[in-house]
Every structure is written in C-alpha cells, then in structure tokens.
Design an enzyme around this catalytic site. Structure first.
Site: not given
Ligand SMILES: *Cc1c(COP(=O)(O)O)cnc(C)c1O
Length: 397
Positions: A183, A211, A242
């Site tokens: 990220s 992501h 996301k």
């Molecule tokens: C955003 C993210 C999460 C968490 O996801 P949520 O559904 O918001 O708990 C887990 N792993 C990665 C790689 C992320 O970018």
C-alpha cells in the site's frame, strides 16, 4: 487506579503529538466519491480513498442495497452458522469464487477478520508461515494468533524468500503469505517467482488481494489475473471495503477443504455477526457489474496511466507501480507535509507519508486514483502538483 492510568495515557498521547504522529480524523460531509465536501464546506478532489472503481456511491449498488433493506431487513442478529445465513450470503460467496476462479469462499465482517482467522485453524507448531516484511497489519496479527514457526523475508526479495524456505524445510507444511499490492509503494508481489519457489520448496501460497482486486490485471481481476495464475493459489483474502463498493466485509477464497475447515474453526467467522443483507446485496451487484463490463477498470487504468505519464514528464519521481497507488517521492518529511497542505489549498486532497509509516528519508505523497475521477479531475490534480512542485523547488520551472 484511574488517576495514575490517566496520567500515563496523557503522557503517552503527548509523546505521540510531539513526534508528529498524532492522527486526526478529517470530517467529510458528502458521500465518498471522486470529489468530496469536507466539514469546512471546501470541495476537494479526493485522491486518498480506496474507492478504486468509484463504486462507493454507485447508483446500482445503492439501489441493490435499498431493495435488500426493504425485503431482507436491517440486520441478522446472529453468526452465520446459527441463523445468520441468508441465500444472499451464499450468492455473494459464489460471486467471489467466480471472480477469482476459486473453489469456495467464506465471508467475514472485514478482511482484518479474514486474515485474523485464516492461519490458526489451518496450521500448528509443526508448520511454517513465511511472510513478506511489508505485509498488512492484519496478516501480522493473524500470524501471531497461530503457533506455526514464523519466517520473514524482505519486501519482494526472492533471494531472501528462498533462504527462508530452505530453513523452513524443517517444518511439515509451509505457507508463503504476501500482499498482492503493497500500500505504500503500489508495487505488486512477483507472484510468478513466488509460485516457482513454492513449487521448488514444496510450499503453499496465500495472497491478500485487498488493494489489487478490481484494479490489477487487464480486466481488474487481481494479481492472479496479472500473472495468469487464476485458480492456482491455495488461499486468497480480500475486502469489500475498497474496490468492491467500500462498505464493509471481507472474504477468504480458495481450495475447497481450506474453506470448509475455516467454516468449522475460524474464530472471527464463528464468533462474530453476519454481514447485513443490504451490504451483501450491494456486493453481489458489484461483482455482477464487473463481470458484465470492463468500463470502470478501463477508466481506472487510463486515469492511472495518464497521471504517471504527465507527472513524469513534469519531472516528478513516481515509484514503479502496477496498481492505482502512485507514490510521488519527495524524500523529506517536512516537505511532504507542506506539499500536501498546499495541494489542499488547491482543492486536491492527498496524504503525505513519512517515517515511521515509510522508511526514514523516503517521505512521499500517496495518490490513489479512481474510476470516479474524470479527465478534468486528473488534469487539475497534475496542474496543482506542477504549481506546488515549482513553488517548493521540487521540480524546475
Ligand atoms: C485494507 C486492507 C485490509 C483490511 O481490510 P478491511 O476489510 O478494511 O478490514 C487487509 N489487508 C490489506 C492488504 C488491506 O489493504
């Protein structure tokens, strides 16, 4: 007791403030979208949401959520295996499996839970987990809850992964774990090389597509599409928070027996509430939209390519990226904050990151691009970067 504890917390909080690490919430008073309104009334073009496909405020998803709210009610008031499973939940699980070409899927309240509940039911102290050093916090926490031997390799460093795999031959089963997209840089995990090493050293592979799903790959089907490895991995985790609408919810998808075991033993699944029907219905709609058309993915890819090309031409340095995350490198922490503030004055909302979120001397502005952005939004963003970059001496006139 509380008086002393209060003093302790006040000291710690002051310390966080003094280090410049104190997190403030920014209040938004509009729906999540390409352009948002903040509490002051200012309208800004938003480049820091994970709203990659612009589905967070999509009319079809909202309509699907409305229908489900009317027809299936508000909440489930139960965990999945007691009385918290509607046909909608099964349908969404099937949609996820179809999207990733996997055998079965289990839903969670969030990907944080998916990652928290994936290791402990599957692996024991006899086994090994080999994890990328930059993996998401939820993977790190999930590994902590499991008794397996832990190995860590430097971010996308295949020589180091190989070394760890050699040591891990001492264990019974081996699982390599990586984020699909990291990220802070937007770089992808080299899944082809990881799979080759997994085959050489007899290991399984898990990828967190949070992501990358909806973004990476020609049709946005994630990192397994990018490397032509669909259906090959043992485990994929991901989020509905996301690209797929941005509400709430996560999933683990992969080999049939793995998912079956998670339904028996995964604690965040067994002991936490079901996702509400409206969120599930909107999730089904999101996957349906993406199966039927590639418009959003194409628009995202065009926006991203346009941004990178114009920014590089203007003299900015952008970390090599294959996602919708573009790290504009400034190196200096203070500069990154000044830059972000000036961009906000230009109605461009981005976040500046510096140590310890990224390594020392690696401060940057992270720009997250969306299919919700129009070409004019991209042009305004680039123009603001160029103006600010010249003013702050980052690029030449
Ligand atoms: C955003 C993210 C999460 C968490 O996801 P949520 O559904 O918001 O708990 C887990 N792993 C990665 C790689 C992320 O970018």
């Amino acid at each position: 007791m509380y008086k002393e504890f209060q003093q302790h917390l006040q000291n710690e909080l002051a310390d966080i403030q003094a280090q410049g690490l104190y997190k403030n919430e920014r209040i938004i008073v509009s729906p999540q979208s390409g352009t948002i309104k903040v509490e002051s009334g200012q309208e800004v073009i938003n480049f820091c949401a994970n709203n990659y496909l612009g589905l967070s405020n999509n009319a079809d998803l909202i309509a699907a959520a409305h229908d489900a709210l009317e027809q299936r009610g508000y909440g489930m008031s139960s965990v999945r295996f007691i009385c918290g499973t509607q046909d909608l939940h099964k349908k969404l699980e099937a949609s996820v499996s179809q999207f990733f070409h996997t055998e079965d899927t289990i839903l969670y309240a969030a990907c944080f839970d998916a990652n928290g509940g994936v290791f402990e039911p599957l692996l024991t102290a006899d086994d090994a987990i080999i994890s990328d050093a930059l993996n998401h916090a939820s993977i790190i926490d999930g590994i902590r809850l499991c008794k397996a031997q832990r190995y860590r390799y430097s971010n996308v460093d295949m020589a180091d992964l190989e070394k760890q795999l050699q040591i891990a031959q001492a264990q019974r089963f081996r699982l390599i774990v990586t984020d699909g997209v990291f990220s802070m840089d937007g770089n992808v995990a080299p899944l082809d090389k990881i799979i080759a090493l997994a085959e050489k050293y007899n290991a399984m592979v898990m990828v967190d597509e949070s992501h990358s799903a909806g973004v990476v790959g020609k049709t946005g089907h994630g990192i397994t599409e990018r490397y032509n490895l669909q259906g090959k991995l043992e485990i994929i985790t991901g989020t509905l928070g996301k690209a797929f609408g941005g509400a709430i919810g996560g999933f683990t998808t992969g080999k049939r027996e793995i998912i079956e075991m998670l339904r028996q033993r995964s604690r965040p699944y067994l002991f936490s509430n079901s996702i509400p029907p409206m969120v599930v219905a909107a999730g089904i709609k999101a996957f349906e939209l993406l199966e039927n058309s590639n418009t959003l993915q194409d628009k995202l890819h065009e926006n991203t390519a346009f941004f990178i090309e114009k920014m590089k031409a203007a003299g900015f340095e952008i970390k090599p990226t294959e996602s919708a995350i573009c790290a504009v490198m400034l190196y200096d922490a203070k500069l990154s904050q000044e830059f972000a503030t000036q961009l906000m004055n230009e109605n461009i909302y981005v976040t500046g990151f510096y140590y310890p979120v990224v390594p020392k001397g690696q401060a940057r502005i992270r720009v997250q691009i969306s299919a919700a952005h129009e070409r004019t939004d991209m042009e305004r963003c680039i123009a603001a970067f160029i103006k600010t970059g010249k003013e702050l001496g980052v690029i030449n006139n």
